[in-house]
Design a protein around this motif. Structure first.
Motif, PDB file in Angstrom:
ATOM      1  N   LEU A 172      37.719  35.290  39.019  1.00 24.79           N
ATOM      2  CA  LEU A 172      37.350  34.000  38.420  1.00 24.79           C
ATOM      3  C   LEU A 172      36.652  33.102  39.445  1.00 24.79           C
ATOM      4  O   LEU A 172      35.674  32.430  39.128  1.00 24.79           O
ATOM      5  N   VAL A 178      42.531  38.942  39.101  1.00 24.06           N
ATOM      6  CA  VAL A 178      41.819  38.114  38.132  1.00 24.06           C
ATOM      7  C   VAL A 178      41.416  36.772  38.757  1.00 24.06           C
ATOM      8  O   VAL A 178      40.299  36.294  38.555  1.00 24.06           O
ATOM      9  N   CYS A 204      32.917  32.965  34.542  1.00 26.63           N
ATOM     10  CA  CYS A 204      34.325  33.266  34.273  1.00 26.63           C
ATOM     11  C   CYS A 204      34.501  34.009  32.945  1.00 26.63           C
ATOM     12  O   CYS A 204      35.421  34.827  32.795  1.00 26.63           O
ATOM     13  N   CYS A 228      44.234  31.935  34.595  1.00 25.78           N
ATOM     14  CA  CYS A 228      44.127  33.092  33.708  1.00 25.78           C
ATOM     15  C   CYS A 228      45.374  33.306  32.858  1.00 25.78           C
ATOM     16  O   CYS A 228      45.425  34.242  32.062  1.00 25.78           O
ATOM     17  N   SER A 230      47.272  38.905  38.029  1.00 25.30           N
ATOM     18  CA  SER A 230      46.783  37.551  38.301  1.00 25.30           C
ATOM     19  C   SER A 230      46.080  37.426  39.651  1.00 25.30           C
ATOM     20  O   SER A 230      45.154  36.621  39.790  1.00 25.30           O
ATOM     21  N   GLN A 237      42.112  34.725  29.126  1.00 31.79           N
ATOM     22  CA  GLN A 237      43.535  34.806  29.454  1.00 31.79           C
ATOM     23  C   GLN A 237      43.975  36.254  29.689  1.00 31.79           C
ATOM     24  O   GLN A 237      43.580  37.167  28.957  1.00 31.79           O
ATOM     25  N   HIS A 238      44.817  36.413  30.725  1.00 29.27           N
ATOM     26  CA  HIS A 238      45.347  37.723  31.107  1.00 29.27           C
ATOM     27  C   HIS A 238      46.871  37.594  31.197  1.00 29.27           C
ATOM     28  O   HIS A 238      47.398  37.172  32.232  1.00 29.27           O
TER      29      HIS A 238
END
Length: 206
Positions: A168, A164, A180, A104, A161, A154-155
Motif C-alpha cells: 500500500l 499488504v 492502492c 488494510c 498485513s 481490505q485484507h
C-alpha cells in the motif's frame, strides 16, 4: 517489515522517482519511534517556548530533501504497528498538513483508537518542520490533520498485513489511492513475489 520497507525505498531510488513530484521519502519503523520520542519533551514545554526547542540533526535529516532549508519532502511514508499485530501504512503529507492512514483491515480499530496512537506524530511534526526550515511555519503550533484514506482494499487475513502494508505504501507513493486500489487479495501472491525479487536481486546479484 524494515527489510521490505528498505527495498521498496531502494526500488524508488533505482527508478529515479526520488527526483519526481511530489518529493517522497519511505522510512522504516525507526522513523515513528524517533518522532514519538520527541513528544514528551514538546508537551512538557510551555506553548510559547515550543518554537525554541532544538531537535537533533538525525531527526531533522528525515525531512530534508536537499541542502536548501525549504527543500523538504512533500510526503513521508512509514509502516506503523499497533498492539504488536495491527500494521498500517502512514503518509505524512506536508503541503496539506495532514496524516493519512492506509489501513488494510479497518474493522480492527476505530478512527478514534488509531488517532490516539498517531496523535504524538501529528503534534510533533509541525514543530520539526518549523525547525528544519528555520523560519515561521504557518501551522507551527497546530497539529496535522488526521484521516483514514478511503478506498483501501481490505485484507481480513491478519498475517498478510505486513506485506499488504508495504504494498500500500509503494502503491500510494507511486499513484495515490489509485495505486492502492491494485493491492487486492487476488493480486497479493504475484505482488509478494515481486517484493521477494527486489530482495533477492541484492542478496544474489547477477
Amino acid at each position: 517489515m524494515d527489510v521490505l520497507t528498505y527495498y521498496i525505498a531502494q526500488d524508488r531510488s533505482r527508478k529515479g522517482t526520488h527526483s519526481s513530484k511530489p518529493k517522497v521519502a519511505v522510512y522504516d519503523t525507526s522513523f515513528p519511534v524517533s518522532i514519538i520520542s520527541q513528544h514528551a519533551r514538546l508537551t512538557k514545554t510551555a506553548v510559547k517556548d515550543r518554537c525554541r526547542i532544538k531537535y537533533d540533526d538525525a531527526t531533522l535529516q528525515y525531512f530534508k530533501a536537499g541542502p536548501d532549508p525549504d527543500d523538504t519532502y512533500d510526503r513521508i511514508y512509514f509502516p506503523f504497528c499497533i498492539d504488536k499485530q495491527h500494521w498500517m501504512g502512514v503518509c505524512i503529507d506536508i503541503p496539506s498538513s495532514s496524516v493519512q492512514i492506509l489501513d488494510c483491515n479497518s474493522i480492527l480499530r476505530t478512527d478514534n483508537q488509531i488517532k490516539k496512537d498517531i496523535n504524538p506524530i501529528t503534534v510533533v511534526i509541525p514543530h520539526i518542520i518549523h525547525s528544519v526550515r528555520g523560519a515561521p511555519y504557518h501551522n507551527a503550533t497546530k497539529p496535522f490533520g488526521f484521516f483514514r484514506a478511503k478506498g483501501i482494499p481490505q485484507h481480513p487475513n491478519q498475517p498478510d498485513s505486513r506485506v499488504v502494508t508495504v504494498l500500500l505504501i509503494q502503491g500510494h507513493a507511486a499513484n495515490d489511492i489509485e495505486g492502492c486500489a491494485e493491492v487486492t487479495p487476488f493480486s497479493l501472491p504475484p505482488a509478494a513475489t515481486n517484493l521477494a525479487v527486489l530482495v533477492l536481486r541484492d542478496i544474489t546479484p547477477v
